[in-house]
Design an enzyme around this catalytic site. Structure first.
Site, mmCIF file in Angstrom:
data_model
loop_
_atom_site.group_PDB
_atom_site.id
_atom_site.type_symbol
_atom_site.label_atom_id
_atom_site.label_comp_id
_atom_site.label_asym_id
_atom_site.label_seq_id
_atom_site.Cartn_x
_atom_site.Cartn_y
_atom_site.Cartn_z
ATOM 1 N N ASP A 374 0.864 -1.167 0.000
ATOM 2 C CA ASP A 374 0.000 0.000 0.000
ATOM 3 C C ASP A 374 0.909 1.229 0.000
ATOM 4 O OD1 ASP A 374 -2.306 1.422 0.104
ATOM 5 O OD2 ASP A 374 -2.664 1.154 2.241
ATOM 6 N N ASP A 572 -2.058 -2.346 5.864
ATOM 7 C CA ASP A 572 -2.730 -2.135 7.140
ATOM 8 C C ASP A 572 -3.497 -3.402 7.520
ATOM 9 O OD1 ASP A 572 -4.341 -1.290 9.215
ATOM 10 O OD2 ASP A 572 -5.710 -0.203 7.914
ATOM 11 N N ASP A 576 -6.628 -3.642 4.824
ATOM 12 C CA ASP A 576 -6.034 -4.526 3.822
ATOM 13 C C ASP A 576 -6.158 -5.996 4.206
ATOM 14 O OD1 ASP A 576 -5.186 -2.477 2.093
ATOM 15 O OD2 ASP A 576 -3.451 -2.064 3.352
#
Length: 681
Positions: A374, A572, A576
């Site tokens: 990310d 995360d 995620d």
């Protein structure tokens, strides 16, 4: 706590962005102190036996004998067999009861054969009236038990040291704390008497007693022993502190947020213990081989006994071969080869803020082809500053547009939302409490402010819904690295806000290190393509997927996996979660004190990209040590057992039971020491 952890389920996505150290044979219940005391007491019994009893029938220069000395040897040897041999006899009983005969059973067989045959020899020499002398094994029995006890004492020390980092963590918490009671009175209480919402005072140099939030004072905290953070971290009002970290120069008052088993350290130790008790594929294989080794050793021992009886018709020599084979075979070295490395590895990881929940992730890490990350909070700081805001309607000025943005975002902990609210506060712009706020997954959010129904959305939403907006302005702002959000009211775009994020200092080095390991970094982001490309170019990432919905990340991982590629996803632990679960290794970054994240195979306490490399290095070094230990454990037995059986007796190379016991003990100690030399880098 990191910003990308805090945003919970606010899918604002730019607005989309948003590892007991193991069972050691069957003597795990023995403390190394037991072996130590048993060794020294057994030594008292063994010395007279060694002096009074000939070795293999050969009288040594220091040995003596007198009338009745053989009776003294018998009595002392019997005491030694049942006292010094007890750990091995008990261990054998445990192994046999679980139908997993191993090292303890082999040793117990060896000393039992030596003792029982020596009883037979004593009877033949003293009561049978035979003129032939039957050789006993009392000397071998005494030295065998002594060496085995010494070996296990040293081994248990080495085994204990393998998990030393975890032990140190357990010792970080103080036993008492200073609790504030009525009228600011201070009272020293036991840690067990501290409860959530209590206020404790921590003076300079003291350990923080529990997880909590600073309510008064400021200081610098040393978290190196807790999370591996080398620099002191400045903490002030409302900042989180971790129990076990060391307070710097200031006195602070801390409101307790977690105690006992709910505290960070307890959670970490629980996760590490759980990981150490879970068996990886390599460990299951070594356990299986170690199990077969028992039957292999017993078979070779019996075959050698029969063969030497046929060759020499000498029961003494044949029996010596049998006993030596039984004590030299060491399934223990093989059985400990991986658990000891695991204990060391998971402890080192925990000590450095790398919590390895799934042991298999260490093995899989050697085969990773792509690491998907990310952008916000992983590669960038996740601390957004407002660089531009503007009203597109005559009815509202720029400050009023900013107020509406801040109002709608005021209940969110997403990094973009926090950036807007903090900016509004800094400009002393007031904002209202929003009503009926809902997330729009992968887009932004909607709600009501001052009876106005509003939406904060990203550019993808405008394009898909055919909104009219200034595309040239968007391109200019995006190329400067801004994440851009729009405010919509009555199907009109009434405002814009552009926020910049800073790339983390260690991100570029991390990407460079990945490429040097032939691992391809891939950026997965909900942010616009221009911002994603700007960040990617600066970091040297060529594989970029932008403007993604949350579910898109998971499907991209599946696409890469369909080609046989191994994927590690870093993101995360909450937003995620599906991607972390889908990937071959899921790494939750920036967990802070919330290490009990279900979706991560590996939890990174800090939001430092260099920890990704630290995990890969630790995994590589761990596997290297495992392979070394497996080769030693297996190779030792392949060579030692035939030697003990007397395969090279024709050239005069014969191992005595005592030498066999020394080699067996050394094999385990070498495995333990090799595990202990494991380092992070």
């Amino acid at each position: 706590m990191s910003n990308n952890k805090k945003h919970q389920n606010h899918e604002h996505h730019s607005h989309q962005e948003h590892e007991n150290h193991t069972s050691h044979g069957n003597h795990e219940h023995h403390h190394h102190g037991n072996f130590k005391s048993k060794f020294f007491i057994s030594l008292i019994f063994a010395i007279p036996i060694i002096i009074l009893s000939p070795m293999m029938g050969v009288k040594l220069p220091f040995q003596i004998s007198f009338t009745g000395s053989d009776w003294i040897v018998l009595i002392l040897a019997t005491i030694l067999f049942f006292y010094g041999g007890k750990p091995f006899l008990s261990g054998a009983k445990d192994e046999i009861s679980t139908k997993k005969p191993g090292m303890m059973t082999l040793v117990a067989l060896g000393i039992s054969v030596a003792y029982i045959y020596s009883l037979y020899a004593f009877y033949m020499n003293n009561f049978s009236g035979s003129s032939t002398h039957t050789m006993d094994f009392f000397w071998e029995l005494a030295t065998l038990i002594l060496i085995m006890l010494l070996g296990h004492w040293i081994e248990m020390n080495a085994v204990g040291n393998a998990g030393n980092a975890l032990k140190k963590m357990a010792e970080l918490l103080p036993n008492t704390a200073v609790k504030l009671i009525d009228n600011n009175q201070r009272e020293e209480v036991k840690i067990s008497d501290i409860h959530i919402d209590d206020i404790v005072e921590v003076r300079a140099g003291e350990s923080i007693p529990t997880d909590g939030i600073i309510v008064r004072g400021e200081t610098s905290i040393d978290e190196s022993l807790v999370t591996g953070e080398s620099k002191k971290v400045h903490k002030t009002h409302n900042d989180d502190v971790i129990g076990g970290s060391i307070n710097g120069s200031g006195t602070v008052q801390v409101k307790v947020t977690a105690t006992g088993e709910n505290g960070y350290l307890s959670q970490v130790m629980g996760l590490v213990n759980q990981a150490q008790n879970d068996k990886s594929k390599a460990e299951l294989l070594s356990d299986k081989v170690a199990g077969y080794l028992f039957y292999f050793a017993v078979s070779i021992g019996l075959i050698s006994f029969i063969v030497w009886m046929l060759i020499q018709n000498n029961v003494d020599f044949a029996l010596e071969r049998l006993v030596t084979v039984l004590v030299i075979a060491c399934p223990h070295a093989l059985g400990l080869a991986i658990p000891l490395v695991t204990a060391r590895s998971t402890s080192i990881g925990a000590h450095n803020g790398l919590i390895i929940k799934n042991r298999e992730s260490v093995e899989i890490a050697q085969h990773i082809d792509y690491i998907m990350m990310d952008k916000t909070g992983t590669l960038t700081e996740g601390n957004f500053s407002v660089n531009h805001y503007e009203s597109f309607t005559d009815e509202l000025n720029n400050e009023e547009i900013l107020s509406l943005f801040a109002s709608l975002e005021s209940n969110s902990n997403h990094p973009l939302a926090t950036g807007i609210v903090d900016f509004a506060k800094g400009k002393n712009i007031s904002y209202a409490t929003p009503q009926e706020v809902n997330n729009i997954p992968g887009v932004g959010l909607e709600g009501t402010v001052d009876n106005k129904k509003l939406k904060i959305v990203n550019v993808s939403y405008l394009d898909k819904s055919n909104f009219d907006y200034n595309k040239e302005q968007f391109t200019n702002l995006a190329q400067q690295g801004n994440s851009i959000s729009y405010l919509i009211h009555d199907r009109q775009v009434i405002g814009i806000i552009a926020q910049g994020d800073k790339i983390k200092e260690s991100s570029k080095q991390m990407v460079s290190d990945l490429l040097s390991r032939n691992i391809t970094p891939v950026m997965l982001t909900g942010d616009n393509k221009e911002v994603a490309q700007t960040v990617a170019e600066e970091l040297g990432i060529s594989d970029v997927h932008a403007q993604l919905m949350p579910e898109d990340k998971e499907s991209i991982i599946q696409d890469y996996q369909s080609n046989g590629s191994k994927i590690m996803m870093v993101g995360d632990g909450i937003n995620d979660a599906p991607s972390l679960i889908r990937a071959d290794i899921g790494m939750a970054i920036g967990a802070g004190t919330d290490v009990a994240i279900e979706s991560g195979d590996v939890i990174l306490v800090k939001s430092n990209p260099s920890d990704i490399i630290n995990f890969l290095s630790l995994s590589k070094n761990t596997m290297k040590k495992m392979v070394q230990n497996l080769w030693w454990g297996a190779g030792y037995n392949v060579i030692a057992v035939p030697l003990a059986a007397g395969i090279l007796a024709s050239i005069g190379l014969i191992l005595s039971p005592a030498v066999g016991a020394i080699l067996m003990s050394l094999s385990t100690i070498i495995v333990a020491i090799n595990a202990f030399t494991l380092k992070l880098k």
